[in-house]
Design a protein around this motif. Structure first.
Motif, mmCIF file in Angstrom:
data_model
loop_
_atom_site.group_PDB
_atom_site.id
_atom_site.type_symbol
_atom_site.label_atom_id
_atom_site.label_comp_id
_atom_site.label_asym_id
_atom_site.label_seq_id
_atom_site.Cartn_x
_atom_site.Cartn_y
_atom_site.Cartn_z
ATOM 1 N N LYS A 57 0.833 -1.214 0.000
ATOM 2 C CA LYS A 57 0.000 0.000 0.000
ATOM 3 C C LYS A 57 0.863 1.258 0.000
ATOM 4 O O LYS A 57 0.355 2.349 -0.181
ATOM 5 N N THR A 58 2.179 1.102 0.193
ATOM 6 C CA THR A 58 3.095 2.236 0.195
ATOM 7 C C THR A 58 3.550 2.530 -1.237
ATOM 8 O O THR A 58 3.211 1.798 -2.166
ATOM 9 N N SER A 59 4.363 3.571 -1.380
ATOM 10 C CA SER A 59 4.843 3.965 -2.712
ATOM 11 C C SER A 59 6.193 3.349 -3.057
ATOM 12 O O SER A 59 6.848 3.775 -3.999
ATOM 13 N N VAL A 89 11.081 5.416 -4.167
ATOM 14 C CA VAL A 89 9.989 5.881 -3.325
ATOM 15 C C VAL A 89 9.403 7.100 -4.014
ATOM 16 O O VAL A 89 10.132 8.018 -4.401
#
Length: 125
Positions: A57-59, A89
């Motif tokens: 769910k993170t970049s 990121v």
């Protein structure tokens, strides 16, 4: 064998960058030993899927590898693999996230899968 393992590595990047935790976990054996860069030891495919479901769910995305992976055949059905690369990121490469990963690839009835995975961040002593 090397072609199949290189394909398996490419699938790792594809499933990671697609945020596909089930697909990513499916590249490992049911009883995989998976050690993250910060030392968390995940035991089994289910734990890998569960942990990565949130992480994806993170970049954070996997970027280019640092050259060709090193694949050393130990038996007809087992190989030792060393690969590395830098993650990005928010779409920008982050050199602080450069890692080297060691894995044990195992030929299974499902095809080649990783039975062990250990991620280590690259840093200067």
């Amino acid at each position: 064998m090397s072609t199949e393992i290189v394909r398996l590595l490419a699938q790792m990047t594809e499933t990671w960058n697609a945020g596909d935790s089930a697909g990513y976990a499916g590249l490992f054996t049911e009883d995989v030993d998976y050690v993250t860069f910060f030392g968390l030891h995940l035991k089994g495919r289910e734990a890998v899927e569960e942990t990565h479901r949130e992480l994806f769910k993170t970049s954070i995305k996997l970027g280019e590898s640092d050259g060709e992976p090193q694949i050393r055949r130990l038996t007809d059905d087992v190989a030792f693999v060393v690969a590395g690369g830098t993650s990005s990121v928010n779409g920008k490469p982050d050199p602080s996230r450069t890692s080297v990963v060691t894995m044990t690839a195992l030929r299974t009835p499902e095809g080649w899968r990783f039975a062990s995975f250990h991620n280590t961040r690259v840093s200067r002593p």
